[in-house]
Design a protein around this motif. Structure first.
Motif, mmCIF file in Angstrom:
data_model
loop_
_atom_site.group_PDB
_atom_site.id
_atom_site.type_symbol
_atom_site.label_atom_id
_atom_site.label_comp_id
_atom_site.label_asym_id
_atom_site.label_seq_id
_atom_site.Cartn_x
_atom_site.Cartn_y
_atom_site.Cartn_z
ATOM 1 N N ASP A 46 0.801 -1.263 -0.032
ATOM 2 C CA ASP A 46 0.109 -0.030 -0.102
ATOM 3 C C ASP A 46 0.837 1.292 0.178
ATOM 4 N N LEU A 47 1.963 1.400 0.826
ATOM 5 C CA LEU A 47 2.700 2.431 0.985
ATOM 6 C C LEU A 47 3.400 2.685 -0.376
ATOM 7 N N GLU A 48 3.893 1.457 -0.919
ATOM 8 C CA GLU A 48 4.668 1.648 -2.469
ATOM 9 C C GLU A 48 3.824 2.161 -3.305
ATOM 10 N N SER A 49 2.495 2.015 -3.302
ATOM 11 C CA SER A 49 1.418 2.524 -4.408
ATOM 12 C C SER A 49 1.127 3.986 -4.028
ATOM 13 N N ALA A 50 1.383 4.273 -2.893
ATOM 14 C CA ALA A 50 0.958 5.541 -2.460
ATOM 15 C C ALA A 50 2.125 6.826 -3.029
ATOM 16 N N VAL A 51 1.469 8.145 -3.121
ATOM 17 C CA VAL A 51 2.280 9.193 -3.454
ATOM 18 C C VAL A 51 2.074 10.145 -2.023
ATOM 19 N N ILE A 52 3.427 10.373 -1.527
ATOM 20 C CA ILE A 52 3.245 11.281 -0.526
ATOM 21 C C ILE A 52 3.835 12.596 -0.592
ATOM 22 N N GLU A 53 3.369 13.761 -0.509
ATOM 23 C CA GLU A 53 3.886 14.926 -0.882
ATOM 24 C C GLU A 53 3.848 15.903 0.434
ATOM 25 N N TYR A 54 5.151 16.563 0.649
ATOM 26 C CA TYR A 54 5.136 17.582 1.719
ATOM 27 C C TYR A 54 5.756 18.668 1.408
ATOM 28 N N THR A 55 4.995 19.988 1.350
ATOM 29 C CA THR A 55 5.612 21.050 0.938
ATOM 30 C C THR A 55 5.717 22.055 2.074
ATOM 31 N N ALA A 56 6.567 23.010 2.069
ATOM 32 C CA ALA A 56 6.706 24.056 3.056
ATOM 33 C C ALA A 56 7.419 25.296 2.280
ATOM 34 N N ASN A 57 6.737 26.318 2.395
ATOM 35 C CA ASN A 57 7.271 27.655 2.082
ATOM 36 C C ASN A 57 6.794 28.896 2.557
ATOM 37 N N THR A 58 7.651 29.881 2.342
ATOM 38 C CA THR A 58 7.378 31.067 2.785
ATOM 39 C C THR A 58 7.881 32.126 1.647
ATOM 40 N N ARG A 59 7.853 33.630 1.846
ATOM 41 C CA ARG A 59 8.499 34.133 0.622
ATOM 42 C C ARG A 59 9.816 33.808 -0.012
ATOM 43 N N GLU A 75 10.088 2.247 9.094
ATOM 44 C CA GLU A 75 9.532 2.932 9.964
ATOM 45 C C GLU A 75 8.462 3.738 9.443
ATOM 46 N N LEU A 76 8.615 4.248 7.955
ATOM 47 C CA LEU A 76 7.473 5.088 7.315
ATOM 48 C C LEU A 76 6.367 3.862 7.130
ATOM 49 N N VAL A 77 6.462 2.744 6.745
ATOM 50 C CA VAL A 77 5.512 1.611 6.616
ATOM 51 C C VAL A 77 4.656 1.514 7.921
ATOM 52 N N ASN A 78 5.519 1.406 8.990
ATOM 53 C CA ASN A 78 4.603 1.293 10.502
ATOM 54 C C ASN A 78 3.833 2.667 10.692
ATOM 55 N N VAL A 136 5.601 12.901 9.377
ATOM 56 C CA VAL A 136 6.098 14.178 8.866
ATOM 57 C C VAL A 136 7.591 14.395 9.316
ATOM 58 N N ASN A 137 7.865 14.239 10.578
ATOM 59 C CA ASN A 137 9.325 14.277 11.056
ATOM 60 C C ASN A 137 10.366 13.313 10.327
ATOM 61 N N LYS A 138 9.725 12.191 10.004
ATOM 62 C CA LYS A 138 10.530 11.010 9.399
ATOM 63 C C LYS A 138 10.962 11.506 7.909
ATOM 64 N N ILE A 139 9.716 12.240 7.275
ATOM 65 C CA ILE A 139 9.901 12.775 5.796
ATOM 66 C C ILE A 139 11.103 13.892 5.647
ATOM 67 N N ASN A 140 10.904 14.696 6.759
ATOM 68 C CA ASN A 140 11.651 15.896 6.963
ATOM 69 C C ASN A 140 13.148 15.454 7.185
ATOM 70 N N SER A 141 13.439 14.225 7.872
ATOM 71 C CA SER A 141 14.700 13.985 8.175
ATOM 72 C C SER A 141 15.570 13.805 6.745
ATOM 73 N N PHE A 142 15.014 13.309 5.717
ATOM 74 C CA PHE A 142 15.222 12.921 4.467
ATOM 75 C C PHE A 142 15.895 14.245 3.797
ATOM 76 N N ALA A 143 15.224 15.335 4.171
ATOM 77 C CA ALA A 143 15.619 16.507 3.530
ATOM 78 C C ALA A 143 16.744 17.217 4.484
ATOM 79 N N LYS A 144 16.878 17.046 5.609
ATOM 80 C CA LYS A 144 17.905 17.452 6.499
ATOM 81 C C LYS A 144 19.115 16.652 5.924
ATOM 82 N N GLN A 145 19.174 15.205 5.865
ATOM 83 C CA GLN A 145 20.188 14.212 5.360
ATOM 84 C C GLN A 145 20.809 14.831 3.926
#
Length: 147
Positions: free
Chosen positions: A24-37, A74-77, A134-143
């Protein structure tokens, strides 16, 4: 004999459901966006790959990176525990985005031809129901920033 059959059936069904959640997670598309000016970040997770873009116009070539097996588990769980229908009803714990105290974040999951999206919340302060995910997803950007 009946008890043994029932026990084996329960184990079999439990294992097949676990495999289904991974699929199920493999077939899902997860998008997280964050923005300011002056800041933009889009993280897309799909099929054990993560793509991070920092270009609002979409002109840069974002490179997809494979997610490590333990991070994927961890994302699957987290995904198993998530109630997709409740995403639009989640309340943001803070309101810093109203006075430029935090970037505006949005979280969207496209799964089985249906889109589930949260209302806006502060980047770095997601609703508690999706905080771990969400924190796990953001950790990928930090890495990615560290590399």
């Amino acid at each position: 004999m009946r008890i043994l059959s029932l026990l084996l059936l329960t184990i079999f069904l439990g294992k097949s459901c676990e495999g289904q959640n991974k699929q199920d997670l493999e077939s899902a598309v997860i998008e997280y966006t964050a923005n300011t000016r002056g800041f933009y970040q889009k993280i897309t997770v799909q099929n054990q790959m993560v793509t991070i873009s920092k270009d609002r116009s979409g002109q840069d070539k974002a490179v997809a990176t494979k997610i490590a097996s333990e991070d994927w588990e961890e994302l699957v769980n987290c995904f198993k525990k998530m109630e997709l229908d409740s995403l639009p009803k989640l309340k943001a714990p803070t309101e810093k985005r109203f006075y430029d105290g935090a970037a505006i974040a949005n979280f969207k999951i496209t799964f089985q031809d249906k889109t589930y999206e949260t209302t806006s919340f502060d980047h770095g302060f997601p609703p508690k129901e999706i905080k771990k995910f969400v924190n796990k997803i953001n950790s990928f950007a930090k890495q990615n920033d560290e590399n």
